[in-house]
Structures are given as C-alpha cells and as structure tokens.
Design an enzyme around this catalytic site. Structure first.
Site, mmCIF file in Angstrom:
data_model
loop_
_atom_site.group_PDB
_atom_site.id
_atom_site.type_symbol
_atom_site.label_atom_id
_atom_site.label_comp_id
_atom_site.label_asym_id
_atom_site.label_seq_id
_atom_site.Cartn_x
_atom_site.Cartn_y
_atom_site.Cartn_z
ATOM 1 N N ASP A 51 -36.197 108.410 33.931
ATOM 2 C CA ASP A 51 -37.378 108.499 34.797
ATOM 3 C C ASP A 51 -37.005 108.243 36.252
ATOM 4 O OD1 ASP A 51 -39.595 109.023 32.972
ATOM 5 O OD2 ASP A 51 -39.068 107.098 32.076
ATOM 6 N N SER A 87 -36.660 106.339 26.601
ATOM 7 C CA SER A 87 -36.692 106.259 28.068
ATOM 8 C C SER A 87 -36.015 104.979 28.513
ATOM 9 C CB SER A 87 -38.139 106.260 28.560
ATOM 10 O OG SER A 87 -38.182 105.761 29.886
ATOM 11 N N ASP A 147 -44.906 112.193 26.584
ATOM 12 C CA ASP A 147 -44.321 111.030 27.253
ATOM 13 C C ASP A 147 -45.427 110.057 27.636
ATOM 14 O OD1 ASP A 147 -42.847 109.253 28.788
ATOM 15 O OD2 ASP A 147 -42.317 110.714 30.344
ATOM 16 N N HIS A 157 -36.610 113.307 34.206
ATOM 17 C CA HIS A 157 -38.033 113.494 34.536
ATOM 18 C C HIS A 157 -38.233 113.094 35.995
ATOM 19 C CE1 HIS A 157 -42.410 111.921 33.549
ATOM 20 N NE2 HIS A 157 -42.404 112.908 34.428
ATOM 21 N N MET A 217 -38.340 108.032 40.012
ATOM 22 C CA MET A 217 -39.604 107.823 40.740
ATOM 23 C C MET A 217 -39.302 107.505 42.206
ATOM 24 S SD MET A 217 -41.672 105.505 37.996
ATOM 25 C CE MET A 217 -41.570 105.820 36.218
ATOM 26 N N MET A 271 -40.293 112.356 39.014
ATOM 27 C CA MET A 271 -41.633 112.020 39.531
ATOM 28 C C MET A 271 -41.486 111.780 41.021
ATOM 29 S SD MET A 271 -42.685 109.615 36.329
ATOM 30 C CE MET A 271 -40.979 109.555 35.786
ATOM 31 N N HIS A 290 -33.948 109.920 27.942
ATOM 32 C CA HIS A 290 -34.941 110.280 28.953
ATOM 33 C C HIS A 290 -34.759 109.379 30.183
ATOM 34 C CE1 HIS A 290 -38.844 111.987 30.195
ATOM 35 N NE2 HIS A 290 -39.160 110.772 30.638
ATOM 36 N N MET A 328 -47.878 114.651 29.836
ATOM 37 C CA MET A 328 -47.947 113.197 30.040
ATOM 38 C C MET A 328 -49.148 112.653 29.280
ATOM 39 S SD MET A 328 -45.353 112.385 31.833
ATOM 40 C CE MET A 328 -45.764 110.636 31.893
HETATM 41 C C1 DX5 Z 1 -43.915 106.893 32.656
HETATM 42 C C2 DX5 Z 1 -42.572 107.435 32.232
HETATM 43 C C3 DX5 Z 1 -42.283 107.262 30.809
HETATM 44 C C4 DX5 Z 1 -42.201 105.815 30.351
HETATM 45 C C5 DX5 Z 1 -42.616 105.766 28.921
HETATM 46 O O1 DX5 Z 1 -44.140 107.265 33.974
HETATM 47 O O2 DX5 Z 1 -42.512 108.825 32.513
HETATM 48 O O3 DX5 Z 1 -41.107 107.955 30.440
HETATM 49 O O4 DX5 Z 1 -40.936 105.257 30.494
HETATM 50 O O5 DX5 Z 1 -42.676 104.443 28.508
HETATM 51 P P1 DX5 Z 1 -43.544 103.994 27.238
HETATM 52 O O6 DX5 Z 1 -43.000 104.718 26.072
HETATM 53 O O7 DX5 Z 1 -43.297 102.513 27.190
HETATM 54 O O8 DX5 Z 1 -44.974 104.359 27.533
HETATM 55 ZN ZN ZN Z 2 -40.834 110.007 31.677
#
Ligand code: DX5
Ligand code: ZN
Length: 222
Positions: free
Chosen positions: A36, A11, A176, A67, A38, A69, A34, A138
C-alpha cells in the site's frame, strides 16, 4: 463461468516494518504480497515509496501487487515497475486519462489494475474493462488498515463479475479492506477471486494458518 482459484494477498501495511524481511518470510504460503503506497494527499496517511518496494522485492519471491493511493500516479508508474511491481493499481479517482495510464503501466511491463473507492460506481471502469488485467473494489475507504468491511460493495462486485464473465475477459477481480474469514466468503460468493488481507493475516500469531483459513473460506464460498 471459469472461476479461478482464489488468491490471497496479505497487505504489509499491518506488518512490523522494523523486521520486514522476517515478516515476509511468515507469509510465503500466500500468492501475492500487497503493498500500500499512500501519499498523504489522495489519502490522509503516508506510507512507503519505490525504495521500500525494491527492498520488499529482494526479500520475497512472491509477486508484488502495488496499490497506489497517490495523486498523479502516472508520474511514478515507471519507477514502481522498475522497483519490481508485478501489478500496479491506480485509483480511477486519480486518473483523468485512465486509458492512457493503463497503457503506460502495461508498457512498463506490469499488470494493470484499476481501483474503485467505495463511492465510485462499477460503470466508471466499464469502458476500459477489456484493457486491464485486474479491477480492485475497495471494501473500505482507503487510507488505513483494520477498518470494517462495507457490505454494500457486494453488489458492485457482482456487477463486475457479470461483465467480466459475459465478455469472457481474463480480468482478476480483487477486494481490499476488512477481509477476514467471514467477509471473504461474502466477497467470494459475489465473484471476487483475489483477496487482500492486512489485519486478518498479520494480526494472527500463525500467519500460515490464517492464510490457509482465508483460502479455505474463499474456496468453500465460491
Ligand atoms: C487500505 C489498504 C488496505 C489495508 C487492508 O487503504 O488499501 O490494503 O491494508 O487492511 P485490512 O485487511 O486490515 O482492512
Ligand atoms: Zn490496499
């Protein structure tokens, strides 16, 4: 049961955004990247949009696992697909018309992934299991990297693995949050086959070594 070879998806949330291209070059032994996204509404944090996804696309040859969010993800599916997402993941908590959104993702040319928050049961995706390419469980509450793996999610992973195998579906089962050399083994044993890792990869001095160690731990456990 035909378990696939584990896939490692670092990620970039834990990468240095000032040097994304060189950061991406350090993870070329991974399987996917990956990403993220948000919005400061579904989750408290704000990160990146399609413009950065498109820049990531130009900086790596690995497929992008995006991903989302964000609330009302259906409004942005097309744009993220156009930006180069190979997979688009939407949270079931944000999709009152989940089946329609899944179809929209596939029509846009991407793999459709459905994502479950820790408090959302496996049964919420059971009716659409035959319509998706991936389920993402998750193992932290979404919003931030570097959180602790929630071990009580293992039962949910086992349930989904059982349903996928019983029905002979071609559905990837991703985890994840809080994935490291120990927790990846637990998740792999429970039936996951795609592993997102932020801190465990980008927090390591040698990213290639970190990816290899995760891969080995997943292979040995599965
Ligand atoms: C959290 C994200 C993850 C995050 C994982 O909301 O969806 O993808 O980056 O990070 P680690 O592996 O450090 O928990
Ligand atoms: Zn993620």
């Amino acid at each position: 049961m035909s378990r696939r070879a584990p896939k490692i998806a670092p990620s970039i949330l834990s990468a240095d955004f000032a040097s994304l291209a060189s950061e991406l070059a350090t993870i070329d032994s991974a399987d996917w990247v990956h990403v993220d996204v948000m919005d400061g509404r579904f989750v408290p944090n704000l990160t990146i949009g399609p413009l950065v996804v498109e820049a990531v696309r130009r900086s790596t040859s690995l497929p992008l696992d995006v991903h989302l969010m964000i609330v009302e993800p259906e409004r942005y599916v097309q744009e993220f697909a156009r930006a180069g997402a190979a997979t688009i993941g939407v949270h079931v908590e944000t999709c009152p018309h989940l089946h329609r959104t899944i179809n929209q993702i596939r029509e846009a040319g991407a793999r459709a992934s459905v994502v479950l928050n820790p408090s959302t049961p496996a049964s919420s995706v059971e009716p659409v299991l035959g319509d998706v390419d991936q389920v993402l469980v998750m193992t932290v509450n979404p919003g931030f990297g570097g959180q602790k793996f929630i071990a009580s999610m293992l039962g949910k992973i086992e349930t989904l693995r059982r349903w996928i195998d019983e029905r002979g579906l071609d559905v990837a089962l991703e985890v994840d949050g809080g994935i490291g050399p120990e927790t990846i083994a637990l998740a792999a044993r429970a039936g996951a086959d795609v592993f997102v890792a932020g801190n465990a990869v980008f927090g390591a001095r040698d990213r290639g070594e970190a990816i290899a160690a995760l891969r080995k731990a997943a292979q040995q456990a599965a």
